[in-house]
Design a protein around this motif. Structure first.
Motif, PDB file in Angstrom:
ATOM      1  N   ALA A 111       0.843  -1.279   0.253  1.00 18.42           N
ATOM      2  CA  ALA A 111      -0.099  -0.091   0.084  1.00 18.42           C
ATOM      3  C   ALA A 111       0.785   1.366   0.052  1.00 18.42           C
ATOM      4  O   ALA A 111       0.640   2.186  -0.681  1.00 18.42           O
ATOM      5  CB  ALA A 111      -0.774  -0.298   1.264  1.00 18.42           C
ATOM      6  N   GLN A 112       1.960   1.283   0.691  1.00 22.05           N
ATOM      7  CA  GLN A 112       2.888   2.373   0.888  1.00 22.05           C
ATOM      8  C   GLN A 112       3.497   2.708  -0.522  1.00 22.05           C
ATOM      9  O   GLN A 112       3.618   3.829  -0.916  1.00 22.05           O
ATOM     10  CB  GLN A 112       3.872   2.211   2.106  1.00 22.05           C
ATOM     11  CG  GLN A 112       3.233   2.377   3.207  1.00 22.05           C
ATOM     12  CD  GLN A 112       4.258   2.103   4.348  1.00 22.05           C
ATOM     13  OE1 GLN A 112       5.007   1.123   4.384  1.00 22.05           O
ATOM     14  NE2 GLN A 112       4.502   2.922   5.522  1.00 22.05           N
ATOM     15  N   ARG A 132       2.301   1.892  -3.554  1.00 22.79           N
ATOM     16  CA  ARG A 132       1.631   2.231  -4.332  1.00 22.79           C
ATOM     17  C   ARG A 132       1.506   3.773  -4.399  1.00 22.79           C
ATOM     18  O   ARG A 132       1.027   4.436  -5.258  1.00 22.79           O
ATOM     19  CB  ARG A 132      -0.033   1.356  -4.121  1.00 22.79           C
ATOM     20  CG  ARG A 132       0.024   0.099  -4.741  1.00 22.79           C
ATOM     21  CD  ARG A 132      -1.408  -0.208  -4.795  1.00 22.79           C
ATOM     22  NE  ARG A 132      -1.985  -0.494  -3.452  1.00 22.79           N
ATOM     23  CZ  ARG A 132      -1.811  -1.671  -2.929  1.00 22.79           C
ATOM     24  NH1 ARG A 132      -1.329  -2.664  -3.454  1.00 22.79           N
ATOM     25  NH2 ARG A 132      -2.518  -1.666  -1.613  1.00 22.79           N
ATOM     26  N   LEU A 155      -5.289   8.792  -0.651  1.00 21.00           N
ATOM     27  CA  LEU A 155      -4.953   7.133  -0.616  1.00 21.00           C
ATOM     28  C   LEU A 155      -3.958   6.765   0.687  1.00 21.00           C
ATOM     29  O   LEU A 155      -4.459   5.700   1.278  1.00 21.00           O
ATOM     30  CB  LEU A 155      -4.333   6.654  -1.724  1.00 21.00           C
ATOM     31  CG  LEU A 155      -3.999   5.145  -1.865  1.00 21.00           C
ATOM     32  CD1 LEU A 155      -5.495   4.412  -1.818  1.00 21.00           C
ATOM     33  CD2 LEU A 155      -3.427   4.596  -3.184  1.00 21.00           C
ATOM     34  N   THR A 160      -6.100   7.097   3.806  1.00 19.97           N
ATOM     35  CA  THR A 160      -7.145   5.909   3.956  1.00 19.97           C
ATOM     36  C   THR A 160      -6.912   4.518   3.979  1.00 19.97           C
ATOM     37  O   THR A 160      -7.576   3.638   4.437  1.00 19.97           O
ATOM     38  CB  THR A 160      -8.316   6.235   2.643  1.00 19.97           C
ATOM     39  OG1 THR A 160      -7.568   6.013   1.292  1.00 19.97           O
ATOM     40  CG2 THR A 160      -8.849   7.580   2.823  1.00 19.97           C
ATOM     41  N   SER A 161      -5.535   4.251   3.284  1.00 19.49           N
ATOM     42  CA  SER A 161      -5.268   2.848   3.071  1.00 19.49           C
ATOM     43  C   SER A 161      -4.225   2.614   4.086  1.00 19.49           C
ATOM     44  O   SER A 161      -3.917   1.168   4.266  1.00 19.49           O
ATOM     45  CB  SER A 161      -4.589   2.669   1.543  1.00 19.49           C
ATOM     46  OG  SER A 161      -3.293   3.397   1.586  1.00 19.49           O
ATOM     47  N   LEU A 162      -3.811   3.397   4.724  1.00 14.44           N
ATOM     48  CA  LEU A 162      -2.542   3.043   5.572  1.00 14.44           C
ATOM     49  C   LEU A 162      -3.260   2.796   7.153  1.00 14.44           C
ATOM     50  O   LEU A 162      -3.811   3.716   7.467  1.00 14.44           O
ATOM     51  CB  LEU A 162      -1.523   3.792   5.961  1.00 14.44           C
ATOM     52  CG  LEU A 162      -0.554   4.219   4.564  1.00 14.44           C
ATOM     53  CD1 LEU A 162       0.482   5.062   4.762  1.00 14.44           C
ATOM     54  CD2 LEU A 162      -0.164   2.756   3.739  1.00 14.44           C
ATOM     55  N   SER A 163      -3.292   1.568   7.809  1.00 12.43           N
ATOM     56  CA  SER A 163      -3.775   1.486   9.074  1.00 12.43           C
ATOM     57  C   SER A 163      -3.147   1.814  10.246  1.00 12.43           C
ATOM     58  O   SER A 163      -4.012   2.345  11.193  1.00 12.43           O
ATOM     59  CB  SER A 163      -4.063  -0.202   9.105  1.00 12.43           C
ATOM     60  OG  SER A 163      -2.765  -0.691   9.226  1.00 12.43           O
ATOM     61  N   ARG A 219       1.587   6.155   8.329  1.00 13.00           N
ATOM     62  CA  ARG A 219       1.312   7.329   7.604  1.00 13.00           C
ATOM     63  C   ARG A 219       2.528   8.475   7.988  1.00 13.00           C
ATOM     64  O   ARG A 219       2.964   9.180   7.079  1.00 13.00           O
ATOM     65  CB  ARG A 219       0.035   7.960   8.102  1.00 13.00           C
ATOM     66  CG  ARG A 219      -1.288   7.211   7.812  1.00 13.00           C
ATOM     67  CD  ARG A 219      -2.455   7.741   7.853  1.00 13.00           C
ATOM     68  NE  ARG A 219      -2.827   7.705   9.353  1.00 13.00           N
ATOM     69  CZ  ARG A 219      -3.631   6.686   9.829  1.00 13.00           C
ATOM     70  NH1 ARG A 219      -3.984   5.852   9.011  1.00 13.00           N
ATOM     71  NH2 ARG A 219      -3.959   6.828  11.230  1.00 13.00           N
TER      72      ARG A 219
END
Length: 231
Positions: A33-34, A36, A82, A85-88, A93
């Motif tokens: 995710a990171q 991306r 993104l 929203t995508s990093l938990s 972050r």
């Protein structure tokens, strides 16, 4: 054609600087995710660079520049959204955002938004990338090799960008500076690689008890000295 456009930073150095800044950020992150998010940010900055170099010779050229700039900014904003929203985890972050900001600032410096502030943007981008390295070290989300490689890539990105800005100030954009840009980037990169290897060896072999933070500071100073000598 205006003088500021005719003397903007050289294209090869500009592209290499942005790629190195993105590489410094990508080295620090581990999840798909990171990565991306970093790739999407790089895409947005690339669009900004291309739109900034679009020829301004007809009535249709300026609207195309504006459209490209708007698309690039939207892609960058989408990357930031993104990341939110995508990093938990907050740690993921916190270590990523300064790096993303650094990539964007380097891109704005070599576009440039304003020739007057080009170097300030690049320097601010370097500062943001170094903050990303520091946060990764604090959260222990990256190992010694990744931290050393990231800080080296960040400073080489700064040096290459500064060199491109200097060439752009001295020469017009139609001047053939390809070999000069590539040689300078190659020397900077090779020097950075050697320093990373030496610093890592010192760290792994104790180096009289020196902590990684001290070795990082030495690495930063050595590469910054190299950048000053070769600019």
């Amino acid at each position: 054609m205006s003088e500021s456009i005719a003397h903007r930073p050289t294209p090869i150095a500009s592209s290499l600087a942005v790629l190195l800044a993105a590489g410094a950020t990508a080295i620090l992150v581990r999840t798909a995710a990171q990565h991306r998010v970093v790739a999407l940010t790089l895409l947005g900055v690339a669009i900004l660079l291309v739109s900034g170099r679009y020829p301004d010779g007809t009535a249709l050229d300026r609207p195309v520049q504006y459209l490209g700039t708007a698309v690039g900014l939207l892609v960058v904003l989408a990357a930031f959204a993104l990341a939110l929203t995508s990093l938990s985890t907050s740690g993921a972050r916190l270590e990523l955002f300064p790096g993303l900001v650094g990539v964007v600032l380097v891109g704005l410096g070599v576009r440039p938004v304003s020739q007057r502030f080009a170097r300030r943007f690049v320097s601010a981008g370097l500062a943001a990338l170094v903050v990303a390295v520091a946060l990764s070290g604090i959260f222990e989300r990256a190992g010694p090799l990744a931290l050393l490689a990231a800080v080296a890539a960040a400073i080489v990105a700064w040096d290459v960008a500064e060199h491109g800005i200097s060439l752009g100030e001295q020469l017009r954009t139609d001047a053939d500076t390809r070999s000069v840009e590539l040689v300078h980037a190659g020397i900077s990169t090779a020097y950075g690689v050697v320093l990373v290897v030496v610093t890592l060896l010192l760290f792994e072999n104790g180096a009289a008890g020196l902590p990684l933070s001290t070795l990082l500071a030495l690495l930063v100073g050595a590469i910054a000295l190299m950048a000053a000598l070769y600019r």
